[in-house]
Design an enzyme around this catalytic site. Structure first.
Site, PDB file in Angstrom:
ATOM      1  N   HIS A  91       0.668  -0.891  -0.090  1.00  0.00           N
ATOM      2  CA  HIS A  91       0.021   0.082   0.179  1.00  0.00           C
ATOM      3  C   HIS A  91       0.689   1.118   0.417  1.00  0.00           C
ATOM      4  CE1 HIS A  91       0.515   0.820   4.246  1.00  0.00           C
ATOM      5  NE2 HIS A  91       0.972   0.005   4.808  1.00  0.00           N
ATOM      6  N   ASP A  93      -0.627   4.864   1.176  1.00  0.00           N
ATOM      7  CA  ASP A  93      -0.794   5.241   1.237  1.00  0.00           C
ATOM      8  C   ASP A  93      -0.546   5.373   3.164  1.00  0.00           C
ATOM      9  OD1 ASP A  93      -2.548   2.928   1.545  1.00  0.00           O
ATOM     10  OD2 ASP A  93      -3.837   3.738   4.024  1.00  0.00           O
ATOM     11  N   ASP A  98       4.740  -5.832   4.783  1.00  0.00           N
ATOM     12  CA  ASP A  98       4.127  -4.684   5.111  1.00  0.00           C
ATOM     13  C   ASP A  98       4.207  -4.903   6.290  1.00  0.00           C
ATOM     14  OD1 ASP A  98       2.983  -2.470   6.600  1.00  0.00           O
ATOM     15  OD2 ASP A  98       1.089  -2.982   5.644  1.00  0.00           O
ATOM     16  N   ASP A 142       6.463   1.904   5.549  1.00  0.00           N
ATOM     17  CA  ASP A 142       5.328   1.435   5.910  1.00  0.00           C
ATOM     18  C   ASP A 142       4.222   2.319   4.978  1.00  0.00           C
ATOM     19  OD1 ASP A 142       3.061  -0.024   6.452  1.00  0.00           O
ATOM     20  OD2 ASP A 142       2.818   1.800   8.661  1.00  0.00           O
ATOM     21  N   HIS A 201       5.291   4.156  12.516  1.00  0.00           N
ATOM     22  CA  HIS A 201       3.590   4.988  12.138  1.00  0.00           C
ATOM     23  C   HIS A 201       4.705   5.917  14.123  1.00  0.00           C
ATOM     24  CE1 HIS A 201       0.013   2.465  11.640  1.00  0.00           C
ATOM     25  NE2 HIS A 201       0.621   2.085  10.924  1.00  0.00           N
ATOM     26  N   GLU A 241      -5.567   1.034   3.225  1.00  0.00           N
ATOM     27  CA  GLU A 241      -4.249  -0.056   4.491  1.00  0.00           C
ATOM     28  C   GLU A 241      -4.820   0.516   6.182  1.00  0.00           C
ATOM     29  OE1 GLU A 241      -2.694  -2.218   7.277  1.00  0.00           O
ATOM     30  OE2 GLU A 241      -1.619  -0.392   6.245  1.00  0.00           O
ATOM     31  N   GLU A 242      -4.182   2.106   6.000  1.00  0.00           N
ATOM     32  CA  GLU A 242      -4.250   2.854   7.577  1.00  0.00           C
ATOM     33  C   GLU A 242      -5.460   3.141   8.047  1.00  0.00           C
ATOM     34  OE1 GLU A 242      -1.254   3.115   8.665  1.00  0.00           O
ATOM     35  OE2 GLU A 242      -0.197   2.405   7.613  1.00  0.00           O
TER      36      GLU A 242
END
Length: 467
Positions: free
Chosen positions: A84, A86, A173, A115, A435, A149-150
């Site tokens: 992903h 995003d 991921d 990520d 994150h 995805e997030e």
């Protein structure tokens, strides 16, 4: 030429592509949606850029209405690689601009480096290396590029309503060697309107996403003398990495405080220091009224108590996947309302209601409304499966490291496949920076990951004579 040598020759191209993709701010923006850009123009730009790179490499590409896209090679049954582009919001505390893709100390820094832009591009360059080496495949290899995805996986819901679902595959991921089990994910919202406005708490605001441990919480108070607040703050004992700062506005007679903690992925709340929790612990030391204290007590006693759901009596555990985790990700508290969002990752042998019902009972008793924002069931592929064993072999053959399969609390696109697992990119023993501020991917790891993915594709999809 061997594939690993071929990938070494592509090193500068892999670095440049990763930097270029990171430099596109692809955070979901529901105020910026349009036809072909259902999650905002930043995400749409990153998707189109990635698909364009795949097309440049000579692959078949498709953009599915901006919800997702894919890059494909080969013929036969379908092997899926689900990444992903995003990213979560950048947050505070960066030492470099979060979308600069700065290189220092052999690492690429930027939101999405780990990520999941770096790993997704590693998979793409692995495909390119195989194509350039003219290796025959007996499967179609499809790199599926997700865009939500997030947040809620609306991308995958839409994409798989339009396109074929691969029966097997992996998501680049998470972590190496292989993640064969992923806990269930439950995002819950608890809210309550106060019968009478709070006399002292004007506002408490912390967190942006349920799946991030909040690193900042802002508080506005009124009706408590500056000296009292300042003295209490001086006396309060914060752990290392946590702080509280007091500002004063004479014209509004309000105290404004900023509490800073340490961010982390919501599936690993023990790896962070939740700024909301420390803000509320401090507020509890002030001369607030009974209703204010009761609200703080509810939050600290239930969602704010422990990392494993102890406050709700749901500290569940099992052998395949370990302990439940709970993260208080968002708090919005004003003088007359309170809203909080929690992220729960529950073990694979349990069901949603094993977690939901105890929370529902407590919420009803305390007159909180409870709403399910998102739910993903648990997912489990046996360690002895051909998929897991093929990926473990690729990992060990390339790295020489010990192969093993394990479970995580994070949820990846692997759950979207009948037989899907998470595979990389973080290596055992490395810091967890997904994150977090100063997210990065080491360049050496980026190259090594590309080699592992190339070998994995060969193990799963190449003719035996071509391997």
């Amino acid at each position: 030429m061997r594939l690993d040598q071929q990938i070494d020759l592509m090193k500068e191209d892999i670095i440049a592509a990763t930097q270029a993709c990171i430099q596109i701010k692809s955070v979901k923006d529901i105020k910026d949606v349009a036809a072909g850009a259902p999650f905002g123009h930043g995400i749409s730009e990153a998707l189109e850029w990635t698909l364009g790179l795949g097309e440049k490499f000579g692959f078949t590409v498709k953009n599915v209405d901006g919800y997702a896209g894919h890059i494909e090679m080969g013929t036969g049954d379908l092997l899926g690689i689900l990444g992903h582009i995003d990213v979560v919001p950048e947050g505070d505390g960066w030492s470099v601009p979060p979308y600069s893709a700065t290189i220092k100390d052999g690492k690429i820094f930027g939101r999405g480096a780990l990520d999941d832009k770096g790993p997704s591009l590693a998979a793409l360059f692995a495909m390119k290396a195989i194509k350039d080496a003219n290796i025959t495949l007996n499967m179609r290899v499809r790199l599926i590029i997700g865009t939500d995805e997030e947040s809620g996986w609306a991308d995958m819901d839409y994409y798989f309503n339009k396109e074929e679902v691969p029966q097997i595959g992996f998501a680049p991921d998470a972590e190496f060697p292989v993640i064969h089990a992923e806990k269930g994910i439950l995002h819950l919202e608890l809210s309550q309107a106060q019968a009478t406005p709070f006399p002292h708490i004007v506002r408490v605001q912390g967190g942006e996403r349920a799946n991030i441990v909040p690193d900042v919480c802002e508080v506005t108070l009124k009706g408590i003398a500056y000296d009292v607040v300042n003295q209490k703050l001086s006396d309060f004992s914060f752990p290392e990495g946590v702080s509280g700062l007091l500002n004063w506005q004479d014209n509004e007679q309000e105290s404004k405080l900023i509490f800073r903690g340490v961010g982390a992925h919501g599936s690993l709340p023990q790896d962070g220091k939740n700024a909301i929790i420390y803000a509320l612990q401090f507020l509890r030391t002030l001369p607030l009224n009974a209703e204010e204290q009761n609200t703080l007590e509810f939050i600290l006693t239930h969602p704010g108590n422990g990392f494993h759901g102890e406050g709700f009596g749901i500290a569940l555990s099992d052998e395949p996947s370990g302990k439940l985790s709970l993260n208080l990700g968002i708090l919005e508290l004003s003088s007359d309302t309170v809203r909080l969002v929690i992220d729960i990752r529950y073990p694979v042998t349990y069901q949603r209601d094993d977690v939901f019902q105890p929370i529902e009972e407590i919420a009803q008793c305390k007159h909180f409304r409870l709403n399910v924002l998102n739910h993903q069931g648990a997912h489990h592929v046996p360690k002895e499966s051909a998929l897991v064993q093929s990926l473990l072999k690729a990992y060990t053959d390339v790295t020489g490291l010990e192969p093993f399969a394990f479970a995580i609390g994070g949820g990846t696109y692997a759950k979207a496949l009948p037989q899907g697992v998470a595979f990389g990119p973080t290596f055992p023993g490395e810091p967890e920076v997904i994150h977090c501020a100063d997210e990065y991917i080491p360049i050496d790891n980026l190259l090594l990951t590309t080699k592992i993915y190339a070998q994995a594709i060969l193990n799963l999809a190449a003719d035996l004579e071509s391997r």
